[in-house]
Write an enzyme that holds these catalytic residues in place. Structure first.
Site, PDB file in Angstrom:
ATOM      1  N   CYS A 400      -1.622   0.459  55.787  1.00  0.00           N
ATOM      2  CA  CYS A 400      -1.463   0.500  54.510  1.00  0.00           C
ATOM      3  C   CYS A 400       0.094  -0.936  54.405  1.00  0.00           C
ATOM      4  O   CYS A 400      -0.451  -1.668  55.145  1.00  0.00           O
ATOM      5  CB  CYS A 400       0.138   1.734  54.818  1.00  0.00           C
ATOM      6  SG  CYS A 400       1.031   1.100  56.663  1.00  0.00           S
ATOM      7  N   THR A 401       0.404  -1.073  54.110  1.00  0.00           N
ATOM      8  CA  THR A 401       1.613  -2.232  54.369  1.00  0.00           C
ATOM      9  C   THR A 401       1.859  -3.110  55.794  1.00  0.00           C
ATOM     10  O   THR A 401       1.480  -3.866  55.296  1.00  0.00           O
ATOM     11  CB  THR A 401       3.187  -2.429  53.690  1.00  0.00           C
ATOM     12  OG1 THR A 401       3.084  -1.413  52.713  1.00  0.00           O
ATOM     13  CG2 THR A 401       3.451  -3.680  53.051  1.00  0.00           C
TER      14      THR A 401
END
Length: 568
Positions: A400-401
């Site tokens: 994810c980020t």
């Protein structure tokens, strides 16, 4: 296969990152086009177009995010699912507004159908609709049923959601304190994205705009309360905590950790990405992290009490503060409150680290970079593969980020020291072999390096891309496996009616064995199930597919060897 709720929530949280990633550019365009800045209407409308179509964007992004190989067919199916759901709801009850949730649900349905049916085989007269073309069709039909179902049950649910959101809003500082505290505590599992999606995109309504974030940029004067309190923590508090960790580091280690802590603090200050910094103490000092969560809740309450309204499209960093300042209310108060928070964080962290001898960066054993058996420093991808227990230990690789999201076969094979030497800020071991490694903004690039390293070793962990999946079996790369034992091979031959019944065996789609047989009635499906075959699909009268998974290639290879040996 048993349902894994934690894995499902992890996957949802990861998939939400793709649509959320478009919000910064939307906010930038919307803000820059306003009369008090560039005063260019078409730029503002370009940004507004993204906000007005957030549910559709979430349907596409979540579908792609959940799909095993991030294939666009899942995104198309998600869009179709969302359009069908909203059309059915509008026909049943025009007052129903599921907002972004409808898009998320459509994306989840599309992604799940894609993973299940992307290689589905249909009779010859329907062959055009087989494989990935089947996904939008089945998603649309599912969305039709879901639209009818939600049309019946959603009105009371919508009322409950509105009341929950209204409670947080009407409860004033108490509701904000609860939200802010939960937001930080849920970071440990990565589920804070799910909570944020409700608060920022669902709760509240202003001229058709739903959610605190969307309402803020739509001009709702009451919006922004669920974003404002993050600014003092992310821009001032946590960077001050990094300074405290630097000052309490062993003197001869400060040069080593200073650059790292400075980069983490600067990232938090400018962009609001704080997870890498938070994971430097989340496990070393869990009580201190709880204090950090409570201080975040307190910040939410204090900023609301001071009647400060700020907003962001990505996170509570300097960039978003400057871009949204023109829409803010009493935004200047962030500076004095932030400075007080910096002092508070610095004092608490410095006292706790010294008092309890916490092993924060610079006070722990020096971590060395991962090295190969020959002692040479490895490239990033291979080094991570080694630290994660080797290629055979990795079942799934995603990001994810700010963190790697992995599924491993044996958690005990993970070398946490090597991971930290490679820049990991924390390692989360969850149930079912799920693993998260906090890396910061480089997480997605690291995940791609790992996948590249695995492919180079012939050990792909995710479904192949479209070109590879459609390539002839002979052209597909196959992972290096051991051969079947003689006893196992005899069981396979017996279940398939003997070697005389087999004409040809080959690998297709990396997970299936394609067989041409003389007499299909000789196949013992119960025996095949006992050998691990998940399903048998008849392609034609004398051709069938065995859905087998990872063992498909070894079975296909061994059977073909036996066919050739018998024929000679």
């Amino acid at each position: 296969m048993r349902f894994d709720p934690m894995g499902a929530l992890q996957q949802l949280g990861r998939s939400l990152m793709l649509p959320i990633a478009v919000l910064p550019i939307a906010g930038l365009l919307l803000r820059m086009g306003q009369p008090d800045l560039l005063d260019i209407a078409f730029i503002a409308q370009a940004g507004n177009a993204i906000f007005e179509n957030l549910p559709l964007i979430f349907a596409i992004g979540v579908g792609v995010g959940i799909a095993d190989d991030s294939n666009g067919a899942a995104g198309l199916a998600g869009a179709i699912g969302y359009l069908v759901i909203t059309a059915v709801l509008a026909a049943i009850n025009p007052d129903i507004n599921m907002g972004v949730l409808a898009g998320i649900i459509a994306g989840v349905v599309a992604g799940l159908w894609y993973n299940r049916c992307k290689n589905i085989a249909l009779p010859d007269y329907l062959a055009f609709f087989a494989g990935r073309r089947f996904i939008p069709i089945v998603t649309g039909l599912t969305a039709l049923a879901l639209g009818w179902l939600f049309g019946m049950i959603w009105p009371p649910v919508q009322t409950a959601i509105d009341q929950s959101g209204q409670w947080m809003i009407d409860s004033g500082e108490l509701g904000l304190f609860v939200y802010g505290t939960l937001n930080r505590l849920l970071i440990v599992t990565g589920l804070h994205h799910v909570l944020n999606s409700l608060v920022w995109f669902v709760f509240g309504n202003f001229e058709g705009a739903t959610g605190d974030l969307h309402r803020f940029f739509a001009g709702d004067p009451s919006a922004g309360r669920f974003m404002t309190g993050f600014f003092p923590v992310m821009m001032f508090g946590l960077p001050a905590a990094a300074l405290a960790m630097y000052h309490t580091a062993v003197r001869d280690q400060r040069a080593r950790v200073g650059g790292m802590l400075f980069s983490l603090a600067l990232t938090a200050f400018l962009t609001g990405i704080t997870e890498p910094l938070e994971f430097t103490f989340i496990f070393l000092a869990p009580v201190l992290y709880v204090v950090h969560a409570l201080l975040t809740g307190l910040s939410m309450a204090v900023m609301s009490w001071l009647d400060v309204r700020l907003g962001f499209t990505f996170s509570a960093g300097t960039f978003d503060y400057l871009l949204s300042y023109g829409l803010s209310s009493r935004g200047w108060l962030l500076i004095p409150v932030g400075l007080l928070y910096a002092l508070l964080y610095y004092m608490i962290f410095r006292w706790a680290i010294v008092r309890f001898d916490l092993k924060t960066p610079g006070r722990d054993v020096v971590m060395q970079a991962a090295v190969s058996e020959e002692g040479e420093v490895q490239e990033r991808g291979p080094a991570f593969v080694t630290a994660l227990g080797g290629s055979d230990n990795l079942a799934s690789v995603g990001a994810c980020t700010t963190r790697l999201r992995l599924v491993v076969r044996a958690v005990e094979q993970i070398d946490e020291a090597a991971l930290k030497g490679l820049g990991a800020r924390g390692v989360l071991k969850l149930k079912g072999g799920h693993l998260q490694v906090v890396m910061g903004p480089i997480a997605d690039g690291v995940a791609e390096d790992i996948r590249t390293a695995l492919r180079a070793r012939g050990k792909p962990v995710e479904a192949p891309d479209v070109a590879r999946a459609m390539a002839p079996a002979a052209e597909q790369e196959t992972p290096i496996q051991s051969t079947l034992k003689d006893a196992d091979l005899s069981h396979w031959l017996e279940a398939l009616g003997g070697v005389d019944n087999l004409r040809c065996s080959e690998l297709v789609a990396l997970s299936r064995v394609r067989l041409e047989v003389s007499e299909p009635s000789s196949i013992d499906q119960n025996a095949l199930s006992a050998l691990g075959v998940a399903g048998v699909q008849r392609v034609s009268d004398h051709c069938l597919h065995l859905v087998l998974g990872e063992q498909a290639w070894i079975v296909a290879q061994q059977l073909q060897t036996e066919i050739q040996r018998h024929g000679s």
